[in-house]
Enzyme design. Sequence first.
Site, PDB file in Angstrom:
ATOM      1  N   SER A   1       0.856  -1.184   0.000  1.00 15.68           N
ATOM      2  CA  SER A   1       0.000   0.000   0.000  1.00 15.68           C
ATOM      3  C   SER A   1       0.890   1.231   0.000  1.00 15.68           C
ATOM      4  O   SER A   1       2.085   1.147   0.280  1.00 15.68           O
ATOM      5  CB  SER A   1      -0.919   0.012   1.228  1.00 15.68           C
ATOM      6  OG  SER A   1      -0.173   0.255   2.420  1.00 15.68           O
TER       7      SER A   1
ATOM      8  N   ILE B   1       6.870  -2.251   7.540  1.00 12.45           N
ATOM      9  CA  ILE B   1       6.771  -0.802   7.577  1.00 12.45           C
ATOM     10  C   ILE B   1       7.596  -0.266   6.414  1.00 12.45           C
ATOM     11  O   ILE B   1       8.781  -0.586   6.278  1.00 12.45           O
ATOM     12  CB  ILE B   1       7.282  -0.228   8.916  1.00 12.45           C
ATOM     13  CG1 ILE B   1       6.467  -0.807  10.086  1.00 12.45           C
ATOM     14  CG2 ILE B   1       7.204   1.295   8.894  1.00 12.45           C
ATOM     15  CD1 ILE B   1       4.971  -0.517  10.039  1.00 12.45           C
ATOM     16  N   LYS B   2       6.970   0.542   5.571  1.00 11.35           N
ATOM     17  CA  LYS B   2       7.650   1.072   4.397  1.00 11.35           C
ATOM     18  C   LYS B   2       8.411   2.341   4.755  1.00 11.35           C
ATOM     19  O   LYS B   2       7.853   3.284   5.323  1.00 11.35           O
ATOM     20  CB  LYS B   2       6.643   1.368   3.273  1.00 11.35           C
ATOM     21  CG  LYS B   2       6.003   0.120   2.699  1.00 11.35           C
ATOM     22  CD  LYS B   2       5.018   0.443   1.591  1.00 11.35           C
ATOM     23  CE  LYS B   2       5.700   0.732   0.289  1.00 11.35           C
ATOM     24  NZ  LYS B   2       4.725   0.846  -0.829  1.00 11.35           N
ATOM     25  N   ILE B   3       9.697   2.342   4.412  1.00  6.13           N
ATOM     26  CA  ILE B   3      10.576   3.484   4.627  1.00  6.13           C
ATOM     27  C   ILE B   3      11.232   3.829   3.296  1.00  6.13           C
ATOM     28  O   ILE B   3      11.775   2.945   2.630  1.00  6.13           O
ATOM     29  CB  ILE B   3      11.655   3.163   5.683  1.00  6.13           C
ATOM     30  CG1 ILE B   3      11.008   2.871   7.040  1.00  6.13           C
ATOM     31  CG2 ILE B   3      12.663   4.300   5.799  1.00  6.13           C
ATOM     32  CD1 ILE B   3      11.989   2.455   8.119  1.00  6.13           C
TER      33      ILE B   3
ATOM     34  N   LEU C   1       2.747  -1.125   5.250  1.00  6.11           N
ATOM     35  CA  LEU C   1       2.190   0.163   5.672  1.00  6.11           C
ATOM     36  C   LEU C   1       3.301   1.199   5.659  1.00  6.11           C
ATOM     37  O   LEU C   1       4.360   0.985   6.250  1.00  6.11           O
ATOM     38  CB  LEU C   1       1.604   0.052   7.082  1.00  6.11           C
ATOM     39  CG  LEU C   1       1.132   1.357   7.739  1.00  6.11           C
ATOM     40  CD1 LEU C   1      -0.066   1.945   6.980  1.00  6.11           C
ATOM     41  CD2 LEU C   1       0.777   1.122   9.205  1.00  6.11           C
TER      42      LEU C   1
END
Length: 369
Positions: free
Chosen positions: A43, A138-140, A107
């Site tokens: 996403s 977790i998207k970074i 996310l």
Amino acid sequence: MNATTQLHELGQSLWLDNITRELLDSGTLDRYRKEFCVTGLTSNPTIFDQAIGRTDAYDAAIRQKVKDGESGEALFFELAIEDLTRAAALFRPTYDATGGVDGWVSLEVSPLLADDAAGTIDAAVRLHASARCPNLFIKIPGTPAGIRAIEEAIFAGVPVNVTLLFSREQYVAAADAYWRGIQRRIGAGLDPKVNSVASIFVSRWDKAVAGKVPFALRNRLGIAIARRTYKAYRERFASAAWARFADAGALPQRLLWASTGAKDPQISDTYYVEALAAPYTINTMPEKTLNAFAAHGELIGVMQEDGSDAETTLDNFAKAGIDIVALADELQREGAQSFKQSWQDLMNAIETKSVQAGASTDTKENGQP
């Protein structure tokens, strides 16, 4: 056997680049999992802006959260985590069966933190803890500040999907940050099994140079960059350094192909999926592209580990005046800015719907129809 099953059996994971409440409620996501071998999803702020701001699927949930005193960013992350944990539950059997290698959802931290390493680290740790979901990345972003945050997040035990990578050099920087985080965990006596993927954006390259190169080079830059990066990726995991990590129990950071929907209407809608067939990788594709590939896609070849023809193609782009290094940095900056705009649009939509929800609640409490 359809093409999606063929890719799956090749060893490439198929993930959906979309999440909406309607996909979950209708059973469509579960159908994709069963029929198209979809084993995860991603996403981003643009996806959630379209899902929340342009439909009424979230209005009832927003009304309840406003009533509970939630607002703004906190309200959004509650909505997003609700959706993503439902999706993660669908993919949990895959996650368990593969020992955590596959079966993930993602996310993203607020794009406003793209240049704030400390803020990104804090948000990554907080979001992962609040979700209480083992198969949530977790998207970074792989920006300069993001590279520092990736290392710290991995060291803290947070699974990371590195986003907004456009070149081999950006991939290597992200992969090195992952390795540093794992090495620090090993040195501290911590479990080195912290998963990560590195997401290379492909089709945006071709959109960026459209009309600027000879016809013979049209729609060939993104694939050449992918082939060059895949070579570096496979070399990394054939190295003695990786063997030492694996012996300690670490997991490989898998390479993920992003931005794989065709943007040029004059090429096949399955062009990038077919060109990016490669074992030990992930392809996350828009819903339209997934359905197109399932309907008429073909597995026409497998990407070579030696990056065959990539350097010759890239040399031709250089001769045509394309500075690959400079363009990679430009694309990363543009991508970060685009997500910031989507984030602002999303926050505006949340605010508008929150105000409407508050007015609706006040009206009902005052006994008005």
